[in-house]
Design a protein around this motif. Sequence first.
Motif, mmCIF file in Angstrom:
data_model
loop_
_atom_site.group_PDB
_atom_site.id
_atom_site.type_symbol
_atom_site.label_atom_id
_atom_site.label_comp_id
_atom_site.label_asym_id
_atom_site.label_seq_id
_atom_site.Cartn_x
_atom_site.Cartn_y
_atom_site.Cartn_z
ATOM 1 N N ARG A 155 -36.954 -16.847 -16.861
ATOM 2 C CA ARG A 155 -37.274 -18.279 -16.914
ATOM 3 C C ARG A 155 -36.020 -19.120 -17.142
ATOM 4 N NH1 ARG A 155 -41.603 -16.348 -20.116
ATOM 5 N NH2 ARG A 155 -40.540 -17.048 -22.014
ATOM 6 N N ARG A 156 -35.139 -18.630 -17.988
ATOM 7 C CA ARG A 156 -33.916 -19.378 -18.259
ATOM 8 C C ARG A 156 -32.983 -19.362 -17.050
ATOM 9 N NH1 ARG A 156 -29.047 -18.447 -22.559
ATOM 10 N NH2 ARG A 156 -28.480 -20.633 -22.793
ATOM 11 N N SER A 157 -32.982 -18.231 -16.325
ATOM 12 C CA SER A 157 -32.110 -18.119 -15.147
ATOM 13 C C SER A 157 -32.503 -19.112 -14.067
ATOM 14 C CB SER A 157 -32.150 -16.696 -14.593
ATOM 15 O OG SER A 157 -31.580 -15.785 -15.506
ATOM 16 N N LYS A 158 -33.792 -19.380 -13.956
ATOM 17 C CA LYS A 158 -34.261 -20.343 -12.954
ATOM 18 C C LYS A 158 -33.731 -21.742 -13.231
ATOM 19 C CE LYS A 158 -38.549 -17.915 -11.780
ATOM 20 N NZ LYS A 158 -40.040 -17.980 -11.806
ATOM 21 N N GLN A 159 -33.416 -22.003 -14.498
ATOM 22 C CA GLN A 159 -32.927 -23.326 -14.882
ATOM 23 C C GLN A 159 -31.404 -23.393 -14.911
ATOM 24 O OE1 GLN A 159 -34.721 -23.793 -18.718
ATOM 25 N NE2 GLN A 159 -36.814 -23.692 -17.936
ATOM 26 N N SER A 160 -30.754 -22.270 -14.556
ATOM 27 C CA SER A 160 -29.304 -22.180 -14.681
ATOM 28 C C SER A 160 -28.650 -22.020 -13.309
ATOM 29 C CB SER A 160 -28.933 -21.004 -15.589
ATOM 30 O OG SER A 160 -27.543 -20.774 -15.587
ATOM 31 N N THR A 161 -27.419 -22.459 -13.203
ATOM 32 C CA THR A 161 -26.653 -22.270 -11.968
ATOM 33 C C THR A 161 -26.032 -20.878 -11.906
ATOM 34 O OG1 THR A 161 -24.723 -23.240 -13.069
ATOM 35 C CG2 THR A 161 -26.127 -24.709 -11.764
ATOM 36 N N SER A 162 -26.043 -20.152 -13.024
ATOM 37 C CA SER A 162 -25.496 -18.781 -13.052
ATOM 38 C C SER A 162 -26.567 -17.839 -13.573
ATOM 39 C CB SER A 162 -24.254 -18.712 -13.950
ATOM 40 O OG SER A 162 -24.566 -19.219 -15.242
ATOM 41 N N PRO A 163 -27.392 -17.264 -12.680
ATOM 42 C CA PRO A 163 -28.497 -16.394 -13.088
ATOM 43 C C PRO A 163 -28.031 -15.216 -13.929
ATOM 44 C CG PRO A 163 -28.635 -16.955 -10.759
ATOM 45 C CD PRO A 163 -27.305 -17.431 -11.235
ATOM 46 N N ALA B 189 -31.489 -14.751 -23.183
ATOM 47 C CA ALA B 189 -32.760 -15.475 -23.079
ATOM 48 C C ALA B 189 -32.820 -16.679 -24.004
ATOM 49 C CB ALA B 189 -33.908 -14.524 -23.411
ATOM 50 N N ASP B 190 -31.798 -16.880 -24.825
ATOM 51 C CA ASP B 190 -31.800 -17.951 -25.831
ATOM 52 C C ASP B 190 -32.992 -17.789 -26.791
ATOM 53 O OD1 ASP B 190 -30.863 -20.181 -27.166
ATOM 54 O OD2 ASP B 190 -31.981 -21.599 -25.907
ATOM 55 N N ILE B 191 -33.208 -16.547 -27.213
ATOM 56 C CA ILE B 191 -34.290 -16.220 -28.140
ATOM 57 C C ILE B 191 -33.706 -15.983 -29.533
ATOM 58 C CG2 ILE B 191 -35.974 -14.424 -28.773
ATOM 59 C CD1 ILE B 191 -36.435 -13.970 -25.790
ATOM 60 N N THR B 192 -34.340 -16.581 -30.529
ATOM 61 C CA THR B 192 -33.912 -16.364 -31.906
ATOM 62 C C THR B 192 -34.948 -15.586 -32.724
ATOM 63 O OG1 THR B 192 -34.848 -18.496 -32.585
ATOM 64 C CG2 THR B 192 -32.520 -18.464 -31.926
ATOM 65 N N ASP B 193 -36.144 -15.393 -32.145
ATOM 66 C CA ASP B 193 -37.180 -14.702 -32.913
ATOM 67 C C ASP B 193 -38.157 -14.006 -31.970
ATOM 68 O OD1 ASP B 193 -38.658 -13.805 -35.079
ATOM 69 O OD2 ASP B 193 -39.798 -15.652 -35.289
#
Length: 515
Positions: free
Chosen positions: A168-176, A193-197
């Motif tokens: 999901r984060r890769s879809k929002q990024s220019t560098s998958p 994934a920018d996950i903290t928990d």
Amino acid sequence: MEDPSDIPCLSRSQQHVLETFSKPAHLHRTLPQNAQIQRAVDSLVSQIPSNGYGIEKTTAHLLGDVVPALNGQALSPNYYGFVTGSVTPAARMAENLVSTYDQNVHVHLPDTTIATELEDRALELLLELLHFTVEAWPGRTFTTGATASNIIGLACGREFVVNNAIKRRSKQSTSPRQETVGEDGLLAACRAADITDIQVLTTVPHSSLKKASSVVGLGRACFHRVSLSENDIAFDLDVLEDRLKRPHTVSIVVISCAEVNTGMFATRSYLEVGRLRSLCDKYGSWLHVDAAFGLFARILDDSQEFRHISDGAKGLELADSIAGDAHKILNVPYDCGFFFSRHAGLAQQVFQNPNAAYLSSDISSAGMIQSPLNIGLENSRRFRALPVYATLVSYGRIGYEDMLQRQIRFARRVAWYIHQHRDFDLLPRSLRDEASIYQRIYIIVLFRAKENALNKTLIKRLNASCQMYVSGTSWENQQACRIAAANWQVDPERDSALVQEVFERVLTDWRHESS
């Protein structure tokens, strides 16, 4: 056979087994006497012998010293501790073949052995027994028990929720990003994934779930209860959604299919599980079922007698994964559990053996069966599937439904006796009348003595009879006793009468001592 003189010792062992099972089941003692245990301990060899004692002397040592000190959990239908099953005659027969042929069921090699083919067929038969569509559960394997199955379930759940968050984060990024937990590790994948928990959300988690959570790197503290305040077993869907929507957090939701102390179910209908499924889909969560013994409620009919129980196992086909025990209700030898998943390749992402050409199968001839070592914990595996296959083929759907019905009817008879008794409390207290007892009791009876002095010694007194065995637990911060019926030999009328006899004798002795 390298030495023909060994054959008489094997025959002696088999003769002992035959003599043991010629005795009526209800006459077997549940526990050995203390003197027998001490004698066995004193007889144990203290250090490795230089030349060895030989099989004849060793056989005499085992049969004469060790065997009398073993408990009767597989022999007596009155062993009610820990939701312990026995071994059906068909499973026992197959277990002898397991040791004789000693297959290592690890790589799918269909041109060398039928072992993996039979294992997969046994899993299909088990799915059919439980009224699951076989094709919907391509991820399936046998394990050492529900604890190992829960480890696989949480590991697959961890892989699913973190990897999906990366996508999901890769879809929002220019560098998958290409990281996965299985390849790059939990910390690197969570950073990607920018996950903290990572949280596990459930109502009444079994201790094995917390153990599993520790093993897969989530930690025991990741558990959060999302139950109704007035009913700790049922889900509070509003509280659940509040936790699911937390930012930078991914979740695994776990359904407890038959809580360990009461045998009661966390969900009550297909519709309720459907709501959990919808929430998990909405927030990208994994739905796992911890169903060590509750899953077998699916084999019951929808008659008035069993409807409340069967309802508790409806809708589980909507889960992502299910963990269960075969050595409980199925009555096959320890140790044997199973794991089902609707996601075919996910377990392989976690458990595959990379760069091991000698552990590969010929994909062109292997068909759809995955090598078990690539979808589970062990690389070396006992042929656990053979007793499962044998017992399912021998007794079929009707045979297992009859076994479970007898276990339930026994538990309800005992619960009603305790409820009516002036010296005991039936737990939980929501079981207020005959109707609730004969509808809601599954295979577990939870109780305590009203007199605190008796309650402190009740377990010891009951077990000292050696005619029945119960295990202890805690309920509402007080000591309690638990009777769990899981033996295929249960006779509701005979065994409930024995339980009442032991209870009354314990009460008589205690009153005499107290006077």
